[in-house]
Write a protein that holds these residues in place. Structure first.
Motif, PDB file in Angstrom:
ATOM      1  N   TYR A 198       0.711  -1.136  -0.003  1.00 37.09           N
ATOM      2  CA  TYR A 198      -0.024  -0.072   0.004  1.00 37.09           C
ATOM      3  C   TYR A 198       0.896   1.211  -0.036  1.00 37.09           C
ATOM      4  O   TYR A 198       0.125   2.237  -0.039  1.00 37.09           O
ATOM      5  N   GLY A 199       2.333   1.064   0.266  1.00 39.27           N
ATOM      6  CA  GLY A 199       3.054   2.250  -0.087  1.00 39.27           C
ATOM      7  C   GLY A 199       3.201   3.163   1.478  1.00 39.27           C
ATOM      8  O   GLY A 199       3.867   4.072   1.343  1.00 39.27           O
ATOM      9  N   GLU A 200       2.593   2.401   2.380  1.00 39.44           N
ATOM     10  CA  GLU A 200       2.649   3.109   3.849  1.00 39.44           C
ATOM     11  C   GLU A 200       2.406   2.179   4.828  1.00 39.44           C
ATOM     12  O   GLU A 200       1.805   1.189   4.983  1.00 39.44           O
ATOM     13  N   THR A 201       3.447   2.346   5.955  1.00 39.54           N
ATOM     14  CA  THR A 201       3.072   1.437   7.061  1.00 39.54           C
ATOM     15  C   THR A 201       2.018   1.966   7.922  1.00 39.54           C
ATOM     16  O   THR A 201       1.565   3.218   7.962  1.00 39.54           O
ATOM     17  N   PRO A 202       1.410   1.070   8.867  1.00 39.57           N
ATOM     18  CA  PRO A 202       0.697   1.679   9.758  1.00 39.57           C
ATOM     19  C   PRO A 202       1.549   2.777  10.683  1.00 39.57           C
ATOM     20  O   PRO A 202       2.710   2.428  10.528  1.00 39.57           O
ATOM     21  N   LEU A 203       0.782   3.415  11.598  1.00 36.92           N
ATOM     22  CA  LEU A 203       1.737   4.241  12.604  1.00 36.92           C
ATOM     23  C   LEU A 203       2.847   3.480  13.463  1.00 36.92           C
ATOM     24  O   LEU A 203       2.160   2.662  14.061  1.00 36.92           O
ATOM     25  N   ILE A 204       3.893   3.735  13.272  1.00 36.41           N
ATOM     26  CA  ILE A 204       4.815   3.030  14.119  1.00 36.41           C
ATOM     27  C   ILE A 204       5.335   4.000  15.399  1.00 36.41           C
ATOM     28  O   ILE A 204       5.529   5.014  15.123  1.00 36.41           O
ATOM     29  N   THR A 205       5.242   3.436  16.568  1.00 36.59           N
ATOM     30  CA  THR A 205       5.441   4.329  17.856  1.00 36.59           C
ATOM     31  C   THR A 205       6.496   4.143  18.386  1.00 36.59           C
ATOM     32  O   THR A 205       6.832   4.270  19.510  1.00 36.59           O
ATOM     33  N   ARG A 206       7.422   3.227  17.671  1.00 36.22           N
ATOM     34  CA  ARG A 206       8.769   2.761  18.786  1.00 36.22           C
ATOM     35  C   ARG A 206       9.952   3.099  17.902  1.00 36.22           C
ATOM     36  O   ARG A 206      10.916   2.656  18.107  1.00 36.22           O
ATOM     37  N   PHE A 207       9.932   4.190  16.931  1.00 38.09           N
ATOM     38  CA  PHE A 207      11.146   4.628  16.596  1.00 38.09           C
ATOM     39  C   PHE A 207      12.121   5.506  17.522  1.00 38.09           C
ATOM     40  O   PHE A 207      11.461   5.906  18.525  1.00 38.09           O
ATOM     41  N   ILE A 208      13.515   5.484  17.307  1.00 43.21           N
ATOM     42  CA  ILE A 208      14.203   6.122  18.331  1.00 43.21           C
ATOM     43  C   ILE A 208      15.223   7.140  17.579  1.00 43.21           C
ATOM     44  O   ILE A 208      15.808   6.586  16.464  1.00 43.21           O
ATOM     45  N   GLY A 209      14.914   8.293  17.872  1.00 44.28           N
ATOM     46  CA  GLY A 209      15.901   9.384  17.202  1.00 44.28           C
ATOM     47  C   GLY A 209      17.249   9.183  17.611  1.00 44.28           C
ATOM     48  O   GLY A 209      17.686   8.515  18.512  1.00 44.28           O
ATOM     49  N   ARG A 210      18.044  10.065  17.231  1.00 48.26           N
ATOM     50  CA  ARG A 210      19.521  10.534  17.410  1.00 48.26           C
ATOM     51  C   ARG A 210      19.731  10.764  19.050  1.00 48.26           C
ATOM     52  O   ARG A 210      20.817  10.099  19.285  1.00 48.26           O
ATOM     53  N   ASN A 211      18.837  11.293  19.662  1.00 42.45           N
ATOM     54  CA  ASN A 211      19.169  11.726  21.000  1.00 42.45           C
ATOM     55  C   ASN A 211      18.658  10.558  21.838  1.00 42.45           C
ATOM     56  O   ASN A 211      18.610  10.876  23.227  1.00 42.45           O
ATOM     57  N   GLY A 212      18.129   9.621  21.330  1.00 45.63           N
ATOM     58  CA  GLY A 212      17.390   8.529  22.095  1.00 45.63           C
ATOM     59  C   GLY A 212      16.038   8.600  22.376  1.00 45.63           C
ATOM     60  O   GLY A 212      15.365   7.940  23.005  1.00 45.63           O
TER      61      GLY A 212
END
Ligand SMILES: [Zn+2]
Length: 82
Positions: free
Chosen positions: A45-59
């Protein structure tokens, strides 16, 4: 693994999933790996469901979607959604 869209064999190479017809996808994105379901929706579908567990550079954790643009995968934040 087979590509859910075109049925081709998906190669795993140097940390990437590659379907020669459809996409190049990093195995690990922003501190997480996609589940089977997320990967499937992204490809189909060209898109994931909302993902809530990404971690940015600052943690710090953040929410977002991965979207397919051409054969590349880009990150979109919920506020940028149409
Ligand atoms: Zn494919």
């Amino acid at each position: 693994m087979k590509c859910p869209r075109c049925g081709s064999f998906v190669r795993e190479e140097a940390g990437y999933y590659i379907c020669k017809n459809c996409f190049i996808m990093k195995k690990e994105v922003y501190g997480t790996t996609l589940t089977e379901r997320e990967r499937r929706e992204l490809i189909l579908y060209g898109e994931t469901p909302l993902i809530t567990r990404f971690i940015g550079r600052n943690g710090e954790r953040f929410h977002g979607y991965l979207c397919k643009v051409g054969e590349h995968i880009v990150l979109r934040f919920p506020s940028m959604k149409r």
